[in-house]
Design an enzyme around this catalytic site. Structure first.
Site, PDB file in Angstrom:
ATOM      1  CG  ASN A 153      -0.218  -0.014   2.542  1.00 28.36           C
ATOM      2  OD1 ASN A 153       0.943   0.375   2.642  1.00 28.36           O
ATOM      3  ND2 ASN A 153      -0.904  -0.440   3.582  1.00 28.36           N
ATOM      4  CG  ASP A 211      -5.909  -8.575   2.067  1.00 20.82           C
ATOM      5  OD1 ASP A 211      -5.990  -8.787   3.289  1.00 20.82           O
ATOM      6  OD2 ASP A 211      -5.159  -7.713   1.574  1.00 20.82           O
TER       7      ASP A 211
END
EC number: 3.1.2.2
Length: 348
Positions: free
Chosen positions: A29, A223
């Site tokens: 991320n 996820d």
């Protein structure tokens, strides 16, 4: 090493497989934490390879091992860009038609040489014939170190089989259809505010040799959706903390459109439980109705800029159905907490 030990060591090697890969920016991320879905996908790849290799050591149809269940998985340490991930998979039990694969994930800092345990998981596979995907092949037995090891494996097999059947029945018969997110309230910190869906067309790159989607691809999508829900709820950096058992109820074929939906069910002071459901329907076969393919509960935590846990905003409950799901989530949270304490006591 004598001849007998050499033979045993060779046999044991056939039950193991290892993947090593450096984590890249596209694995993480914006804060540099590797997505839990990337780790889950790599875990599934290692499990699939070792299971498929083992099942093809026998005569008969060639086969491919398909994932049917992942036991509760704890993300013990975050993994970052630049670290090298070592994923070791080992077959630890075989029934007549299924295999248990235990996986350990280590993350290595290549600058210091330090290693940390990032993840442990247990997965179950069944081998399907390449000639006929509906034909379940028999699994060659493995050699066990002791009768006790075999018996413990049998107990785990029976337990997961029972739970998988119970979950399938509950998901199909009891769980009501998901509400339309546009029709729900948009007040912050409610279920409707953070609920998210992802729609994905299953293409060739997502699929096995059978033209059915890889379990790891599905888990990665799950996820991602759970991460969006968690981030919308707390508006901070979030990471996957654990995943409850992932049950693959039905296969998803190439050409299907999958809808992956996540919604908050329970929030504690430091964690968020998110139910993720995967529904599938064929894009071209109009007679194929939408069906529930996969289900699981993901737990996320909120982190500050130093990767320290942050308090999570409370979840605002609306209606009896959300209250029921919250109470069930609280029970799972307390059970998991008690298990962690018991495990810690045993290690001391």
């Amino acid at each position: 090493m004598d001849v007998r030990k050499e033979v045993e060591a060779g046999l044991q090697q056939d039950y193991q497989y290892k993947i090593i890969r450096i984590m890249r920016p596209d694995d993480a991320n914006i804060m540099g934490n590797v997505h839990g879905g990337i780790i889950l996908k790599m875990i599934e790849e290692a499990g699939c390879i070792v299971s498929t290799r083992h099942c093809n050591t026998q005569d008969g149809d060639r086969c491919l091992a398909l994932l049917v269940r992942v036991e509760k998985t704890e993300f013990l340490s975050p993994v970052f860009i630049g670290e090298v991930v070592h994923i070791s998979a080992e077959i630890t039990y075989t029934s007549k038609h299924s295999l248990e694969v235990q996986v350990i994930v280590m993350a290595e800092n290549i600058l210091t040489g330090g290693k940390k345990l990032a993840n442990k998981a247990a997965l179950w596979y069944v081998p399907c014939s390449l000639q006929n995907v509906n034909k379940i092949m028999e699994v060659p037995s493995i050699q066990y170190v002791s009768a006790e090891q075999k018996e413990e494996g049998r107990k785990r097999y029976e337990a997961q089989k029972t739970e998988r059947m119970e979950t399938k029945a509950r998901i199909e018969e009891v769980l009501p259809p998901l509400p339309n997110p546009e029709a729900t309230t948009k007040e912050p910190h409610t279920v409707g505010f953070s609920q998210s869906s992802l729609i994905h067309l299953v293409g060739p790159l997502d699929c096995t040799l059978h033209d059915y989607v890889h379990g790891g691809v599905t888990m990665k999508l799950m996820d991602e959706v759970a991460g969006i829900v968690a981030a919308r709820h707390c508006n901070t950096n979030i990471v996957t903390a654990s995943v409850d058992a992932i049950n693959f109820h039905r296969k998803i074929k190439k050409g299907c459109v999958v809808t992956v939906t996540g919604r908050l069910t329970f929030v504690s002071n430091r964690s968020m439980e998110i139910e993720v459901l995967v529904d599938a329907a064929s894009l071209v076969e109009k007679e194929m109705k939408k069906y529930r393919a996969v289900s699981a509960f993901f737990t996320f935590i909120s982190l500050d800029k130093d990767n320290k846990p942050l308090p999570v905003p409370p979840l605002k409950i609306e209606g009896e159905e959300e209250q029921r799901r919250s109470e069930e989530g609280n029970a799972r949270y307390l059970q998991a907490k008690a298990k962690r304490v018991a495990d810690k006591d045993r290690q001391q």
